[in-house]
Design a protein around this motif. Structure first.
Motif, PDB file in Angstrom:
ATOM      1  N   THR A   4       6.779  -5.916  -4.499  1.00 35.17           N
ATOM      2  CA  THR A   4       6.488  -7.246  -3.845  1.00 35.17           C
ATOM      3  C   THR A   4       6.456  -8.237  -4.647  1.00 35.17           C
ATOM      4  O   THR A   4       5.963  -7.869  -6.035  1.00 35.17           O
ATOM      5  CB  THR A   4       4.997  -6.984  -2.962  1.00 35.17           C
ATOM      6  OG1 THR A   4       5.295  -5.931  -2.023  1.00 35.17           O
ATOM      7  CG2 THR A   4       4.637  -8.251  -2.410  1.00 35.17           C
ATOM      8  N   PHE A  62       6.517  -3.634   1.642  1.00 36.61           N
ATOM      9  CA  PHE A  62       6.446  -4.293   2.985  1.00 36.61           C
ATOM     10  C   PHE A  62       5.099  -4.607   3.509  1.00 36.61           C
ATOM     11  O   PHE A  62       5.016  -5.889   3.898  1.00 36.61           O
ATOM     12  CB  PHE A  62       7.544  -3.662   3.695  1.00 36.61           C
ATOM     13  CG  PHE A  62       7.797  -4.634   5.074  1.00 36.61           C
ATOM     14  CD1 PHE A  62       8.548  -6.075   4.945  1.00 36.61           C
ATOM     15  CD2 PHE A  62       6.737  -4.272   6.311  1.00 36.61           C
ATOM     16  CE1 PHE A  62       8.704  -6.486   6.170  1.00 36.61           C
ATOM     17  CE2 PHE A  62       7.146  -5.110   7.406  1.00 36.61           C
ATOM     18  CZ  PHE A  62       8.071  -6.195   7.408  1.00 36.61           C
ATOM     19  N   GLU A  65       3.785  -7.192   1.175  1.00 38.09           N
ATOM     20  CA  GLU A  65       4.394  -8.516   1.490  1.00 38.09           C
ATOM     21  C   GLU A  65       3.750  -9.153   2.588  1.00 38.09           C
ATOM     22  O   GLU A  65       3.452 -10.470   2.256  1.00 38.09           O
ATOM     23  CB  GLU A  65       5.890  -8.342   1.645  1.00 38.09           C
ATOM     24  CG  GLU A  65       6.533  -9.584   2.201  1.00 38.09           C
ATOM     25  CD  GLU A  65       7.817  -9.386   2.798  1.00 38.09           C
ATOM     26  OE1 GLU A  65       8.484 -10.218   3.263  1.00 38.09           O
ATOM     27  OE2 GLU A  65       8.422  -8.212   2.445  1.00 38.09           O
ATOM     28  N   LYS A  66       3.631  -8.581   3.698  1.00 38.06           N
ATOM     29  CA  LYS A  66       2.971  -9.249   4.945  1.00 38.06           C
ATOM     30  C   LYS A  66       1.649  -9.337   4.670  1.00 38.06           C
ATOM     31  O   LYS A  66       0.894 -10.630   5.286  1.00 38.06           O
ATOM     32  CB  LYS A  66       3.061  -8.034   6.055  1.00 38.06           C
ATOM     33  CG  LYS A  66       4.362  -7.861   6.515  1.00 38.06           C
ATOM     34  CD  LYS A  66       5.213  -9.501   6.566  1.00 38.06           C
ATOM     35  CE  LYS A  66       6.659  -9.060   7.022  1.00 38.06           C
ATOM     36  NZ  LYS A  66       7.230 -10.279   6.832  1.00 38.06           N
ATOM     37  N   GLN A  67       0.929  -8.650   3.890  1.00 33.17           N
ATOM     38  CA  GLN A  67      -0.606  -9.106   3.694  1.00 33.17           C
ATOM     39  C   GLN A  67      -0.654 -10.193   2.826  1.00 33.17           C
ATOM     40  O   GLN A  67      -1.467 -11.090   3.299  1.00 33.17           O
ATOM     41  CB  GLN A  67      -1.256  -7.690   2.781  1.00 33.17           C
ATOM     42  CG  GLN A  67      -2.614  -8.092   2.399  1.00 33.17           C
ATOM     43  CD  GLN A  67      -3.185  -6.746   1.674  1.00 33.17           C
ATOM     44  OE1 GLN A  67      -2.564  -6.400   0.889  1.00 33.17           O
ATOM     45  NE2 GLN A  67      -4.539  -6.347   1.687  1.00 33.17           N
ATOM     46  N   GLN A  69       1.302 -12.566   2.743  1.00 37.10           N
ATOM     47  CA  GLN A  69       1.914 -13.678   3.425  1.00 37.10           C
ATOM     48  C   GLN A  69       0.977 -14.407   4.274  1.00 37.10           C
ATOM     49  O   GLN A  69       0.625 -15.565   4.657  1.00 37.10           O
ATOM     50  CB  GLN A  69       3.053 -13.393   4.337  1.00 37.10           C
ATOM     51  CG  GLN A  69       4.535 -13.083   3.398  1.00 37.10           C
ATOM     52  CD  GLN A  69       5.550 -12.535   4.259  1.00 37.10           C
ATOM     53  OE1 GLN A  69       5.291 -12.187   5.518  1.00 37.10           O
ATOM     54  NE2 GLN A  69       6.489 -12.901   3.693  1.00 37.10           N
ATOM     55  N   GLY A  70      -0.146 -13.575   4.796  1.00 41.46           N
ATOM     56  CA  GLY A  70      -1.304 -13.931   5.303  1.00 41.46           C
ATOM     57  C   GLY A  70      -2.420 -14.613   4.514  1.00 41.46           C
ATOM     58  O   GLY A  70      -3.270 -15.225   5.215  1.00 41.46           O
TER      59      GLY A  70
END
Length: 106
Positions: A4, A62, A65-67, A69-70
């Motif tokens: 990440t 992944f 990454e999503k964590q 991004q928030g």
């Protein structure tokens, strides 16, 4: 190895991504290869690597990454600067932060 990563773009914005391959090759793609670069970074080149985390699985990379991004910009900067102690205080929701900043109506 899955990664990440966070890139800082020419305009100062951050791009968070993940890859299951060669991190250096992925950064090169963001900066040079229109076929594989994200639309976001393609319009904001050059993009420089400012943070990277290695993971054992693609799923873990992944998820991270999503964590990230928030997260708010302030929290991402704390992560980039390795200010681990600041991360919990920056975890308050945006709504709670806005509520705390409003003057009392009373």
């Amino acid at each position: 190895m899955p990664w990440t990563y966070i890139l800082e773009c020419r305009d100062g914005s951050f791009y968070t991504g993940s890859t299951n391959g060669d991190l250096e090759a992925r950064i090169w793609e963001h900066n040079h290869d229109d076929a594989f670069a994200a639309n976001f970074t393609r319009r904001r080149r050059p993009a420089a690597l400012v943070y990277a985390e290695r993971f054992d699985t693609v799923d873990a990379a992944f998820f991270r990454e999503k964590q990230i991004q928030g997260w708010s910009r302030r929290k991402k900067i704390a992560l980039i600067e390795s200010r681990w102690e600041d991360l919990p205080s920056l975890s308050r929701s945006y709504g709670a932060l806005r509520q705390a900043q409003r003057p009392n109506d009373g």
